[in-house]
Design a protein around this motif. Structure first.
Motif, PDB file in Angstrom:
ATOM      1  N   VAL A   1      -7.538  -4.024 -12.749  1.00 30.45           N
ATOM      2  CA  VAL A   1      -6.435  -3.252 -12.187  1.00 30.45           C
ATOM      3  C   VAL A   1      -6.492  -3.339 -10.668  1.00 30.45           C
ATOM      4  O   VAL A   1      -7.560  -3.177 -10.064  1.00 30.45           O
ATOM      5  CB  VAL A   1      -6.517  -1.773 -12.638  1.00 30.45           C
ATOM      6  N   TRP A   2      -5.309  -3.573 -10.064  1.00 35.47           N
ATOM      7  CA  TRP A   2      -5.234  -3.775  -8.614  1.00 35.47           C
ATOM      8  C   TRP A   2      -4.155  -2.888  -8.002  1.00 35.47           C
ATOM      9  O   TRP A   2      -3.177  -2.555  -8.662  1.00 35.47           O
ATOM     10  CB  TRP A   2      -4.903  -5.237  -8.307  1.00 35.47           C
ATOM     11  N   GLN A   3      -4.375  -2.546  -6.722  1.00 28.09           N
ATOM     12  CA  GLN A   3      -3.363  -1.799  -5.971  1.00 28.09           C
ATOM     13  C   GLN A   3      -3.418  -2.252  -4.512  1.00 28.09           C
ATOM     14  O   GLN A   3      -4.490  -2.198  -3.882  1.00 28.09           O
ATOM     15  CB  GLN A   3      -3.590  -0.295  -6.062  1.00 28.09           C
ATOM     16  N   ASP A   4      -2.276  -2.712  -4.012  1.00 34.58           N
ATOM     17  CA  ASP A   4      -2.173  -3.165  -2.617  1.00 34.58           C
ATOM     18  C   ASP A   4      -3.272  -4.167  -2.260  1.00 34.58           C
ATOM     19  O   ASP A   4      -3.898  -4.098  -1.191  1.00 34.58           O
ATOM     20  CB  ASP A   4      -2.239  -1.968  -1.664  1.00 34.58           C
ATOM     21  N   GLY A   5      -3.543  -5.085  -3.201  1.00 38.41           N
ATOM     22  CA  GLY A   5      -4.519  -6.129  -2.925  1.00 38.41           C
ATOM     23  C   GLY A   5      -5.965  -5.723  -3.093  1.00 38.41           C
ATOM     24  O   GLY A   5      -6.874  -6.530  -2.851  1.00 38.41           O
ATOM     25  N   SER A   6      -6.207  -4.488  -3.506  1.00 42.70           N
ATOM     26  CA  SER A   6      -7.579  -4.006  -3.683  1.00 42.70           C
ATOM     27  C   SER A   6      -7.901  -3.845  -5.154  1.00 42.70           C
ATOM     28  O   SER A   6      -7.075  -3.354  -5.929  1.00 42.70           O
ATOM     29  CB  SER A   6      -7.778  -2.665  -2.973  1.00 42.70           C
ATOM     30  N   LEU A   7      -9.112  -4.227  -5.532  1.00 40.87           N
ATOM     31  CA  LEU A   7      -9.571  -4.069  -6.913  1.00 40.87           C
ATOM     32  C   LEU A   7      -9.867  -2.600  -7.190  1.00 40.87           C
ATOM     33  O   LEU A   7     -10.673  -1.980  -6.490  1.00 40.87           O
ATOM     34  CB  LEU A   7     -10.825  -4.913  -7.141  1.00 40.87           C
TER      35      LEU A   7
END
Length: 417
Positions: free
Chosen positions: A382-388
């Motif tokens: 799962v990712w958000q704004d390029g962060s794991l």
């Protein structure tokens, strides 16, 4: 019994044989005679509020828009919900094959959105005959010559073919008798297509004794043989294939593809299951991949990594690069990813799920999972704004979970009818 009444009864019997039907039911209706008859006959035996008509416009013919508009008018007159889906060819690959896959993607999208588990198509007895001839020409084995089943499973949806035992001519006679119009696709007379050439060959083959009845008899024999082989494959797979996370471990015995049918069937099913694909790889490709892996080489086939293991066995692993990214929308709590995985957690709009890939190095506890690194590369993250944010299989849970919701042994060898 009058011909029209007999046809309606045969259709009703075919639907009854499907058993209890969860609704809604998706009807694939192009406007041709077969699918138009399907729509009107279905409206006689299924509550109309439970039917959802879907027409796919491939954008390949100028007349298609008006044909679909006619379907819309007919569906409205019957009190049926109607959806129009547009599909455009990328220009890559075989047009007919791409159109089939594009049409199915549209139907599946509507089915998922509607919460439907059944998609009905207008395949007839004539389609069955033409399919058998085309597959005979390609040197198909038992499964190919078994043709289409009255019902089959694809991508978690049941495909129903209630017209499979009814001829195209009988359907058109029924439509005419009921004052129902339909559209004729000019490509149905184009000998540039294999199916049309097969259709045109039927009268000549009948003159040689290969009649419709004989061909259908052969299809029936092949369907019975397929059922027996599927049962044998189920038993064989329990002893020679082990499921672990998203991988399959296949024993050396299931890689002996030069002889009996069952190992070929099991190995092909294993590749399809890992790849999330419906159609088997070609046998030549399948056998070469098995031989290469047994020789100690890691190979790729259809989005699956096939790598050697101990005692002559091989490991089948999903290829991370063959997976897609799924963008999450508002209200989602559980999603299906890459056909086989179910991911649950505190989702927020804009998050995405994709293969973990080289970000496995950002999961400090991945070695403690005791799963091979190549296996973890293709597991969901799962990712958000390029962060794991999370990688549940790699030891980075953070409130998320991921599990395989497809069982190889129970689902890879369907007994279709």
């Amino acid at each position: 019994m009058p011909v029209a009444q007999l046809l309606e009864q045969r259709f009703a019997d075919a639907v009854a044989a499907f058993g209890d039907l969860p609704t809604p039911i998706i009807l694939a209706v192009s406007g041709g005679g077969d699918s138009t008859a399907l729509m009107y006959l279905a409206a006689q035996v299924v509550p109309r509020e439970a039917l959802v008509v879907v027409s796919v416009n491939h954008g390949l013919r100028a007349g298609a828009t008006e044909e679909i508009a006619q379907v819309a008018r007919q569906a409205h007159a019957l009190g049926l919900t109607h959806h129009i889906e547009d599909w455009a060819w990328s220009g890559q690959g075989n047009l007919q094959a791409a159109a089939r896959e594009g049409r199915w993607a549209c139907l599946r999208r509507i089915a998922v959105a509607q919460g439907a588990r059944w998609v009905w198509t207008g395949h007839t007895e004539d389609d069955q005959l033409e399919t058998a001839l085309m597959r005979l020409a390609r040197g198909s084995g038992v499964d190919g010559l078994a043709g289409m089943s009255r019902r089959s499973l694809r991508d978690g949806l049941m495909i129903g073919r209630p017209l499979l035992g009814i001829t195209r001519d009988d359907l058109r006679e029924w439509l005419t008798g009921n004052g129902i119009g339909w559209s004729d696709d000019p490509s149905n007379d184009d000998p540039g297509f294999d199916r049309i050439r097969a259709r045109q060959m039927l009268p000549q083959l009948a003159a040689l004794g290969l009649t419709r009845k004989r061909l259908l008899q052969t299809v029936d024999h092949m369907q019975a043989a397929r059922m027996s082989l599927q049962l044998a494959a189920q038993t064989f797979a329990r002893d020679h294939v082990r499921q672990t996370a998203g991988d399959l471990l296949v024993s050396e015995a299931a890689l002996e593809l030069g002889g009996a049918d069952v190992p070929r069937r099991v190995f092909a099913a294993a590749v399809c299951w890992v790849a999330g694909q419906t159609y088997r790889p070609r046998f030549v490709q399948l056998r070469k991949a098995a031989d290469d892996a047994r020789s100690g080489r890691t190979v790729t086939l259809g989005g699956v990594l096939i790598s050697p293991e101990a005692a002559g066995s091989v490991r089948l692993t999903r290829e991370a690069a063959a997976t897609d990214e799924t963008i999450l929308t508002a209200g989602q709590e559980v999603i299906r990813w890459d056909h086989r995985w179910q991911i649950a957690g505190p989702f927020l709009p804009g998050m995405s799920v994709r293969a973990l890939g080289e970000a496995v190095q950002d999961c400090p506890d991945w070695r403690a999972t005791r799963l091979p690194r190549t296996t973890l590369l293709a597991t969901p993250s799962v990712w958000q704004d390029g962060s794991l944010i999370a990688a549940p299989l790699a030891g980075l849970g953070n409130g998320w979970s991921a599990r395989i919701v497809a069982d190889f042994h129970s689902g890879a060898f369907p007994i279709e009818d």
